[in-house]
Design an enzyme around this catalytic site. Structure first.
Site, PDB file in Angstrom:
ATOM      1  N   CYS A   1     -13.098  -8.604  28.267  1.00 48.15           N
ATOM      2  CA  CYS A   1     -13.188  -9.868  27.545  1.00 48.15           C
ATOM      3  C   CYS A   1     -12.641 -10.969  28.436  1.00 48.15           C
ATOM      4  O   CYS A   1     -11.442 -11.234  28.460  1.00 48.15           O
ATOM      5  CB  CYS A   1     -12.405  -9.785  26.247  1.00 48.15           C
ATOM      6  SG  CYS A   1     -12.466 -11.298  25.310  1.00 48.15           S
TER       7      CYS A   1
ATOM      8  N   THR B   1     -11.820 -13.511  -0.410  1.00 51.17           N
ATOM      9  CA  THR B   1     -13.162 -13.619  -0.974  1.00 51.17           C
ATOM     10  C   THR B   1     -13.336 -14.980  -1.608  1.00 51.17           C
ATOM     11  O   THR B   1     -12.376 -15.615  -2.045  1.00 51.17           O
ATOM     12  CB  THR B   1     -13.443 -12.524  -2.019  1.00 51.17           C
ATOM     13  OG1 THR B   1     -14.780 -12.675  -2.473  1.00 51.17           O
ATOM     14  CG2 THR B   1     -12.497 -12.614  -3.197  1.00 51.17           C
TER      15      THR B   1
ATOM     16  N   ASN C   1     -16.009 -15.117  -3.717  1.00 45.85           N
ATOM     17  CA  ASN C   1     -16.916 -14.683  -4.770  1.00 45.85           C
ATOM     18  C   ASN C   1     -18.323 -15.247  -4.599  1.00 45.85           C
ATOM     19  O   ASN C   1     -18.978 -15.601  -5.562  1.00 45.85           O
ATOM     20  CB  ASN C   1     -16.370 -15.055  -6.149  1.00 45.85           C
ATOM     21  CG  ASN C   1     -15.097 -14.303  -6.451  1.00 45.85           C
ATOM     22  OD1 ASN C   1     -15.017 -13.100  -6.177  1.00 45.85           O
ATOM     23  ND2 ASN C   1     -14.093 -14.990  -6.963  1.00 45.85           N
ATOM     24  N   THR C   2     -18.736 -15.354  -3.364  1.00 50.78           N
ATOM     25  CA  THR C   2     -20.105 -15.808  -3.127  1.00 50.78           C
ATOM     26  C   THR C   2     -20.792 -14.840  -2.191  1.00 50.78           C
ATOM     27  O   THR C   2     -20.147 -14.135  -1.410  1.00 50.78           O
ATOM     28  CB  THR C   2     -20.135 -17.188  -2.450  1.00 50.78           C
ATOM     29  OG1 THR C   2     -19.371 -17.110  -1.243  1.00 50.78           O
ATOM     30  CG2 THR C   2     -19.557 -18.253  -3.343  1.00 50.78           C
TER      31      THR C   2
ATOM     32  N   THR D   1     -17.308  -9.180  -4.545  1.00 53.98           N
ATOM     33  CA  THR D   1     -17.685  -8.580  -3.265  1.00 53.98           C
ATOM     34  C   THR D   1     -16.735  -7.472  -2.846  1.00 53.98           C
ATOM     35  O   THR D   1     -16.837  -6.952  -1.741  1.00 53.98           O
ATOM     36  CB  THR D   1     -17.683  -9.648  -2.156  1.00 53.98           C
ATOM     37  OG1 THR D   1     -16.392 -10.250  -2.113  1.00 53.98           O
ATOM     38  CG2 THR D   1     -18.711 -10.708  -2.419  1.00 53.98           C
TER      39      THR D   1
END
Lengths: 791, 488
Positions: free
Chosen positions: B130, B382, B384-385, B394
């Site tokens: 990286c 979350t 909630n979408t 979710t």
């Protein structure tokens, strides 16, 4: 010590007897439970589910409940409980989220009775109702508690903790309808079994998960909880708000807690990580365990008192795959090993000593500490509590003051403040420090500095010396060397080894043991220093005239013939120097009337009195005139260790810093670190913060320098609203005012802000200092009087 | 701090000077150079991420005052705002916790000295090649007075750090092979030995940077302008125009590159939601047998092996990264292969909450608490979408992702039905997860775009955060278990 009588009455037919014993399990245990009559114990774990009978001398395996060729995860138990009413009934909590009941009365090999798979996550705990046969409660990782009626196929009620996971559920021993649940977020909830809609009461018991809780078997209001924060707390639930009445601090997170039967204040704990012991605590004595069981080799996962009325038998299962029965009489009592005497030195030499009263009084007619003038015996008494089983010790504390003159540490403080450790050329640092030591009447230290300067000064400044070096009695000197000087000067230096054994004796001189040296410089001007009987002597190398030296005792080329004889005066231990100042005074006189000579080329040695001298001249130098500085390293190393061992770690560290790379590689890192740590510790005790910080900064040990990088955050409160200041240094987020305003000029202070810890007013360092020259009161007008310590 | 302390008047002067030299592009408000012949470094790429349009990221950070204040704090602490923080600003709650932890690990009280910390960061990031993190920390390393010689390779670093190489290698690729013997070797090496506290600090740093490397590749973080590969002095080919006009992805071409695919995948979100609903409902009716559950875990484990990345878009690191680690051939090997059988790690026997936390907090106070908060934050985050749908639970999906990653490391949850993973995660998503977690350097823009096409960028970043934290916890669990075993 324990009362057997009560126990035997409580037990029905025959008193339980036994000894400390153990048996090997095939696999690590997660939980154990004991049947009602205390004759059998069930052990459950991921790969084990067995019942053992407790016999007089041993455990006997009675039954293996883990049957089937490839047992399912329903057998992988996180918890197990044996019903306290119905002796054939067991319940387990499985890691896959199942709650299983087992009926030992079943004729088939598989005793599995009922299987409830209503929980979505691992079930952490199952608990039977103490008096109701068919009621079972479970608590799971999914945050729900469920109550099962064993006559039905499904749960009768579900309680939602509104939290991530339930770690423990316990029915109250006395209140039929109440149970307690502990949660991963640190809360404990109390529920009424009839009201699944909401909890009766909730409080935060610990920071982090509460792994366990246990109701007191007798006292209806007491609940003990143990958490990941390493604490056991006892709560009184009878009042409106749950009140913490006892708190025990353990050394590791608490996995299980169990009240000891028949002992109101005792409870047993075991930990989840790192610590393998089982402790029994008297909650009134939270600092030291009442008893300890140390048999297990890995973490103890389950503990249970064998009989609910017998405080003498404790059963435990562990990850090390053993099952133990511990006898209380075999427990170790940490109290017995605790040392009841205490001894401590004060900063200025005072000594405090606490010991058992009996010890002190028997010594009462002994003569007090010789240096001490007074002693203050102080006695502590605590009202004995008959229920406490700790031995009562009353101690006497004596404080001895030292004779103010003999043990003063002033020299230490002054030296620390005056020494220069960096910022100037090496030679100047040595000169300066030697001078400081000289002024504090520590000639030996002073001499050491001077010698160091000579040894390690850059040889590039010195040119080739004359050819002739005379030395006396070469062969008998322990170690000799010569150094090169500037054109005119050459010195036969005599290095004597530091005699450690002498360190203990009165004289710790740098010894030049036999003979006397005879020195000639390259001008063939011999100078002789002779010691006669009863005289000690300073021998000086000759050197070029140089004005920068104020203290070394030398004579220059013009006065070679002059003899310097000092009256014999062995150097005293430094503590006694005050009483015997003659030698240093003499040195100072010397300094006054002899012209100054560069210290660079001087070597000072102290001779022990010798009766006769013979002068022998040699014409060849013993060693090459350019001695590398590394030649001296072993000697310097030895010298440093010598000082450190003498207790003068200040010298060791100062030299270490001043010499820097010249010596560092010679001394192993651990020793250096040790010296640094001791010196820094001393400095901090004397509150010499600046010096200690300088030492830390100059040190090259990584372990030391990082001390300065620790705890560099300073949390401050706003001076207006008294709330913590979050991000910016001078403007408060909450009241939007400039917080650190100088009390003198009323401007915002950005930079060094000095303030009084008493009234919290302050301002620019300069302004406050000026102010305090004229007034002793706080400039803000708050009336606070700055007496001695402003900050 | 360097940037933060310019007195006010100076700043004004500078601004004035700068505006005389530069003009501002009307499209993207980026400065472009007037023809004065001054060499000004110009960013090679636009925005903090190669995968996410710059506008999206800046939109977020401009609006939210909370993000703003987090940015201010981060800037005050480091004197710069790195691209990682910018991308994470989609999720300010998490970002706050992340920055606090990282700041504590690198700057605050701890058993390791500052340059050691950055060097360990370099070692860990280099393991995954990286270059972004390596370059960043090379700068920090030199700033705190680290010896530049060490940067020539691990051989030049002190013996003590060299010994850490082995642990670094195993942790990064096959943590399940870690045993207490490895720990013992580090702790009992005469004068080069590590103390337990130092080791915990090092382990936390290693795992932090391994997983951060995953995030960096997973979100296509672009190099910082002051680092190698982040800037060029070459003037833009058409010097009168701003780079945004040459369409490097800020708008036009980007969104319409795959119209067909979009249509094809139209119902993806709905299908996923439907499945979640079904799982939720069916659960109680149809109870899988225990054997079935066990085989499901095994199947998922074996299947994860078959998910192979085919794309070989090698990106060449500008700094020679490989010199920071040895044995470059050592990489992720699938957990269960024929021949070597490593017992499954059961979370119920050694979990972060119960065991790992206690150990870390004991030896490196406060860090346990911070990591705990960070894990919980990532796991429970979350809105909630899902894409355009609102009020969706979710948790199931998040748990599936989390457990799938742990499954790849051979960590099993007794109470989880691994059949759910198959239902919820489709193949392209699995490929992305596997690549990102096991060999992040192979992540490509195509992979990033091919999973969850209808989801928003913020949701994809959210997934990346989950992956990163799950991976970190998996590595930590193995390392801490080995240390615990050593201690008992």
């Amino acid at each position: 010590m324990e009362k057997m009588s009560r126990v035997t009455t409580a037990l029905s037919s025959s008193a339980v007897s036994g000894r400390t014993m153990f048996c090997h399990l095939d696999a690590p245990a997660n939980a154990i439970s004991v049947c009602r009559d205390a004759t059998q114990v069930v052990v459950a774990g991921r790969n084990i589910f067995k019942i053992y009978a407790l016999e007089e001398e041993q455990f006997v395996e009675k039954l293996n409940l883990r049957v089937g060729r490839k047992p399912s995860l329903n057998f992988s138990c996180a918890d197990v409980m044996w019903h306290q009413m119905e002796e054939n009934l067991l319940a387990t909590a499985a890691t896959n989220g199942a709650v299983v009941t087992w009926n030992l009365g079943k004729p088939s090999r598989n005793k599995q009775d009922q299987l409830f798979t209503e929980h979505k996550r691992t079930v952490n705990k199952v608990c039977f109702h103490p008096t109701e046969v068919y009621m079972l409660l479970s608590g799971s990782q999914d945050g729900f508690m469920k109550c099962f009626d064993l006559r039905k196929k499904e749960s009768v009620s579900t309680f939602s903790g509104q939290s991530e996971s339930v770690r423990d559920v316990q029915f109250s021993m006395k209140d039929y309808f109440t149970f307690a649940a502990s949660f991963e977020n640190g809360n404990v909830q109390l529920w009424d079994i009839r009201r699944p809609d909401r909890y009766e009461r909730m409080f935060t018991a610990h920071t982090g998960p509460v792994f366990c809780c246990d109701w007191h078997p007798d006292d209806r209001g007491w609940l003990a909880t143990g958490g990941r924060d390493k604490m056991v707390k006892v709560w009184d639930m009878t009042t409106n708000r749950a009140k913490e009445i006892y708190c025990v601090q353990t050394i590791a997170s608490v996995a299980r807690v169990k009240w000891r039967p028949e002992r109101k204040f005792h409870l047993a704990t075991c930990s989840m990580m790192v610590d393998h012991n089982i402790y029994v605590w008297d909650v009134r004595r939270p600092f030291i365990p009442f008893a300890t069981f140390e048999e297990h080799k890995d973490v103890t996962t389950g503990i249970v008192w064998r009989h609910q009325h017998d405080p003498h038998f404790l059963l435990s299962g562990s990850k090390d795959s053993t099952l133990y029965q511990h006898m209380f009489r075999d427990a170790t009592r940490p109290v017995d090993k605790a040392n009841p005497e205490g001894l401590c030195f004060g900063l200025f030499g005072d000594l405090a000593f606490a010991a058992k009263e009996s010890l002190i009084s028997s010594d009462a007619n002994r003569k007090p500490y010789p240096g001490g003038d007074r002693r203050y015996p102080i006695f502590f008494f605590k009202k004995p509590d008959p229920t406490e089983q700790f031995a009562h010790v009353s101690s006497a504390l004596s404080v001895f003051e030292t004779d103010l003159d003999s043990n003063r540490m002033d020299w230490f403080v002054k030296t620390a403040q005056l020494y220069l450790l960096s910022g100037k050329p090496f030679a100047e640092l040595c000169d300066h420090n030697a001078k400081v030591a000289q002024e504090l009447k520590r000639p030996q230290v002073s001499t050491t500095w001077t010698m160091l300067r000579i040894m390690f000064s850059d040889p590039a400044n010195l040119t080739t010396p004359g050819p002739n070096h005379n030395l006396s009695k070469l062969g008998t000197l322990p170690l000799m060397n010569s150094f090169s000087m500037k054109e005119m000067g050459s010195v036969m230096g005599t290095e004597s080894r530091l005699d450690r054994s002498k360190g203990e004796s009165r004289q710790d001189n740098i010894l030049l043991e036999p003979g006397n040296p005879h020195i000639s410089n390259n001008n063939e001007e011999n100078e002789e220093t002779e010691g006669s009987e009863g005289q000690a002597e300073y021998m000086f190398g000759d050197a070029e005239l140089d004005d920068d030296d104020l203290y070394s005792m030398e004579h220059d080329n013009q006065t070679e013939e002059q003899e310097y004889t000092l009256p014999q005066e062995a150097f005293q231990l430094r503590h006694e120097i005050m009483d015997n100042p003659s030698a240093p005074e003499h040195l100072q006189q010397d300094k006054a009337d002899s012209p100054h000579v560069s210290g660079n080329e001087a070597e000072v040695t102290c001779l022990t009195p010798i009766e006769s001298f013979s002068l022998i001249s040699i014409s060849q130098p013993l060693f090459s005139p350019h001695l590398p500085a590394s030649f001296f390293c072993p000697i310097v190393r030895e010298m440093l260790s010598y000082y450190a061992e003498q207790g003068d770690v200040q010298m060791a560290v100062s030299v270490l810093i001043v010499l820097g790379d010249r010596i560092r590689k010679e001394i192993d890192d651990l020793t250096q670190e040790h010296w640094y740590m001791s010196y820094i510790d001393l400095l901090q005790r004397f509150e010499l913060w600046n010096v200690s910080n300088e030492v830390i900064k100059l040190s090259t040990c990584s372990a030391i320098t990082c001390l300065n990088q620790a705890s560099t955050t300073l949390h401050i409160n706003c001076s207006n609203c008294k709330r913590p200041m979050s991000n910016k240094g001078w403007i408060c987020d909450r009241c939007h005012q400039c917080a650190s305003v100088c009390a003198v000029c009323h401007h915002v202070v950005k930079g060094l802000f000095v303030w009084c810890q008493g009234c919290s007013h302050g301002g620019h360092l300069e302004h406050i200092m000026n102010w305090l020259k004229s007034s002793a009161h706080c400039p803000a007008g708050c009336g606070h009087l700055y007496v001695t310590r402003l900050w | 701090m360097r940037h933060a302390v310019a007195p006010a008047e100076n700043v004004e002067n500078n601004c004035f000077a700068v505006t005389r030299l530069l003009k501002i592009c009307t499209h993207c408000e980026r400065l472009s150079k007037k023809d004065l012949g001054v060499r000004i470094p110009r960013p090679l790429v636009n925005g903090p991420s190669r995968f996410i349009p710059e506008k999206e990221i800046l939109k977020v950070s401009k609006v939210d005052p909370r993000t703003q204040s987090i940015f201010e704090d981060a800037f005050a602490a480091l004197g710069r705002l790195d691209n990682i923080s910018l991308v994470m600003s989609f999720h300010p709650q998490y970002l706050e916790s992340f920055l606090r932890t990282q700041h504590y690990l690198l700057q605050m009280d701890g058993p390791l000295s500052l340059h050691y910390r950055h060097y360990i960061g370099i070692m860990a990031a280099a393991r995954h090649q990286c270059s972004y993190l390596v370059n960043l920390h090379v700068n920090y390393f030199l700033q705190v007075g680290g010896n530049p010689k060490w940067l020539n390779g691990l051989d030049e670093a002190p013996q003590k750090l060299q010994q850490l190489g082995e642990l670094n290698k195993i942790l990064a690729h096959r943590p399940w092979l870690l045993t207490k013997e490895h720990i013992e070797r580090l702790l009992k090496a005469e004068e080069h030995s590590w103390s337990l506290a130092e080791l915990i600090h090092a382990v936390v740093l290693l795992t932090h940077y391994h997983s951060l490397a995953s995030f960096t590749f997973g979100c296509g973080i672009t190099p910082e302008i002051h680092c190698d590969g982040g800037h060029t002095f070459r003037p833009p080919s058409l010097s009168q125009y701003c780079v945004c006009d040459i369409a490097n992805g800020n708008g036009h071409a980007y969104h319409h590159d795959d119209p067909l695919g979009n249509q094809e995948m139209c119902g993806e979100v709905e299908v996923l939601m439907e499945r979640m609903k079904q799982l939720q409902e069916c659960r109680d009716d149809e109870e899988a047998s225990q054997e079935e559950m066990a085989t499901r875990f095994e199947r998922e484990k074996t299947e994860s092996m078959l998910v192979v990345t085919t794309e070989d878009e090698e990106c060449v690191p500008s700094r020679d990264i490989s010199r920071h680690f040895e044995d470059p051939s050592y990489g992720y090997k699938d957990f269960s292969r024929r021949g070597e059988h490593v017992p499954t790690f059961r979370v119920q026997d050694y979990s972060w909450e119960d065991h790992g936390f206690s150990l870390v907090n004991r030896l490196y106070p406060d860090v346990g608490q911070m990591l705990d908060e960070k894990f919980q934050m990532a796991y429970n985050l979350t809105y909630n979408t899902m894409a355009t749908h609102k009020d969706v639970d979710t948790s199931m999906l998040r748990r599936a992702i989390w457990n799938y990653i742990h499954c790849m490391f051979g960590i099993r949850y007794d109470d989880y039905d691994y059949g759910e993973i198959n239902e919820l995660l489709d193949r392209s998503f699995k490929i992305y997860i596997k690549t990102m977690v096991c060999s992040p350097e192979k992540t490509t823009k195509r992979m990033y775009e091919s999973f969850w096409r209808q989801f928003q960028h913020s949701e994809k970043v959210h997934v990346n955060l989950l992956l990163m934290e799950a991976r970190m916890q998996a590595e930590l669990l193995y390392a801490l278990r080995a240390i615990t075993r050593y201690m008992t």
